[in-house]
Design a protein around this motif. Structure first.
Motif: not given
Length: 554
Positions: A82-87, A105-113, A139-142, A144-152
């Protein structure tokens, strides 16, 4: 008594240590096709007249994982990111990743689930093509918040036998490094499990029931059952065992020391300052891919006692291949070891066979002269490796003011050499470099010694966002959304407590033992909001201190 075992690419060594004294030691050939046999042979040699009940602890180091990766023999892995925007990250991983939509995002906020129903659909197509039972999710910034990684990972649980997540392997920022660690962690899972089973079967043969630990790349040890979920941590444990062996034998006494471990296949080079080994800044490279695995700064060159000698069209090469034992020991291709025998520097096996093999390389040249040329070439390769390592250290970026005010460039003062080929090749290298050489009495089994006395260790990272009142500990799967922590000092205190509790839970530290914990790093950044900086983002990394539990007298 402590039992240390080093399963190397050429030899398996074992030592029994009692209160800082080596009771017995042995060196036997590693049997790659049947690891249990080599381990059992080494155990049989050291367990003579030893009651298995007096063995309090078994600790191993191994090149099994490293060799699997170096030889490209790891299992295929489906890599989900889950790379999100960027390189673009198409070409920076060992395999082309499967991209999943989503963004933290860099704060650990899930902007897009990430939509899990889409994940299942994509995974079915991916797995039908690959046919593998291994996966990795990062996941990028995982961290800061590993929720997306763990859910997947949970969504993929019914499709794959093994799933590694980047945040569980490292709490540090650096998405590519965490992803590479997760990929290789799954890729070597099966080979590590086979190794673990071989170890248990070998120990059962001698009725040894003591707790079993395995060395990590950073010089600490963990229960082998715990490491089964993070086997990538055991990459480069051979060099780590070397470093610990040198520390246990108190060999690196000069301010600037070059340490060499000359084995049967490779020579490992490490640098020491003021009696302490240098560490990698961010993580070790695994097959030229930068990982998040913390490690001693060790470089390997392809020179060992059984390095193959080739001579064609006037061109002489030594190593990096190893294709079997020296001719003196029944091999069919001449090696560096055979050349050392011809020069009288080593004495083992059938010395006449070694002489005949070296003489056949070029019948127009005297065997002794050819042997000298072979040794000179091997020393040249090792010296080139040393020069490269020293130059790299002296070009290392400066991060703190103290290094500017009090510069300490690395100027070698001595060589410390261990390994099976230390006594025969070591003095020649010392003469070439013009440095004094120290070879410990038990140099041949230094790695097993280092493994035997290694401290138990583990590391965690605590990340706190004071504005969002969140505390995340990726390695432990902790996500606290009601944190009241406000300062770096308070976060550090909590990190120490969490680490101690985790160590006790995993039986790394007994309940009545006070762990020796060290702070690896502290990051404390203000959050500017409405022209004020009342809030902070704080990250603290701590670990049980690696090193040796006791010194060993040769």
């Amino acid at each position: 008594m402590l039992l240390g075992i080093d399963v190397g690419g050429t030899f398996t060594d074992a030592v029994i240590i009692d209160d800082g004294t080596i009771v017995s030691s042995a060196k036997r050939r590693t049997t790659k096709d049947n690891l249990m046999k080599g381990i059992t042979d080494a155990l049989g040699a050291v367990m003579t007249d030893i009651d298995p009940k007096v063995i309090e602890q078994v600790t191993l180091s191994t090149t099994v994982v490293t060799n699997t990766i170096v030889e490209h023999k790891e299992q295929p892995v489906d890599l989900y990111v889950i790379a999100g925007p960027g390189r673009n990250v198409d070409d920076i991983f060992p395999v082309r990743p499967v991209y999943l939509k989503g963004y933290t995002d860099h704060r650990g906020i899930v902007v897009e689930s990430t939509k899990l129903e889409d994940v299942n659909h994509i995974a079915e197509m991916v797995k039908s093509r690959s046919g593998t039972d291994l996966a990795a999710v990062s996941a990028k910034f995982g961290v800061r918040n590993p929720k997306e990684e763990l859910d997947i990972a949970h969504a993929l649980g019914d499709m794959y036998d093994t799933i590694s997540t980047g945040s569980a392997l490292s709490g540090n920022l650096n998405f590519p490094r965490r992803t590479i660690s997760a990929y290789f962690n799954s890729a070597v899972a099966s080979v590590f499990k086979e190794f673990k089973n071989a170890v248990y079967h070998a120990l059962e043969t001698y009725h040894i029931s003591a707790p079993v630990y395995i060395l990590k790349a950073d010089g600490g040890s963990l229960p082998i059952d715990t490491v089964e979920s993070t086997p990538v941590e055991t990459v480069f444990t051979g060099p780590a065992a070397t470093v610990l062996g040198l520390e246990a034998l108190r060999s690196a006494k000069e301010s600037h020391t070059i340490a060499l471990d000359i084995g049967g296949t490779t020579t490992d080079i490490s640098l020491w300052k003021q009696g302490k080994p240098l560490m990698t800044k961010e993580g070790v490279s695994i097959r030229n891919y930068p990982s998040a695995v913390r490690s001693f700064a060790v470089t390997s060159v392809g020179i060992g006692g059984e390095s193959v000698v080739r001579y064609a069209h006037g061109n002489l090469t030594v190593g990096p291949e190893r294709l079997g034992p020296s001719v003196a020991l029944g091999g069919i291709i001449p090696t560096l070891g055979d050349a050392l025998i011809v020069l009288g520097k080593a004495h083992y096996g059938d010395e006449q066979k070694a002489y005949d093999a070296i003489a056949r390389i070029d019948t127009t040249v005297d065997a002794r002269n050819m042997a000298q040329c072979i040794v000179n070439e091997a020393v040249r390769v090792v010296q080139q490796g040393i020069d490269t390592v020293v130059a790299k250290e002296n070009k290392r970026p400066i991060y703190v003011v103290a290094d500017i005010v009090h510069p300490d460039p690395f100027v070698p003062a001595q060589l410390v050499i261990v390994g099976g080929t230390a006594s025969s090749l070591g003095p020649i290298i010392g003469d070439q470099l013009g440095l004094p050489v120290h070879i410990p009495v038990d140099a041949a089994v230094a790695n097993a010694i280092g493994a035997g006395v290694a401290n138990h260790t583990m590391a965690i990272t605590v990340h706190v966002d004071t504005k969002r009142r969140t505390m995340v500990v990726p390695e432990l799967g902790i996500q606290d959304r009601s944190s009241s922590l406000r300062s770096a000092q308070a976060v550090e205190e909590v990190a120490y407590q969490l680490l101690r509790e985790a160590a006790q839970e995993q039986k790394i530290v007994s309940l009545d033992e006070r762990a020796n914990i060290e702070t690896i790093s502290v990051e404390d950044f203000p959050v500017v909001d409405g022209w004020q900086s009342m809030e902070r983002i704080i990250t603290v990394k701590v670990q049980l201190q690696a090193g040796v539990s006791s010194y060993v007298e040769s």
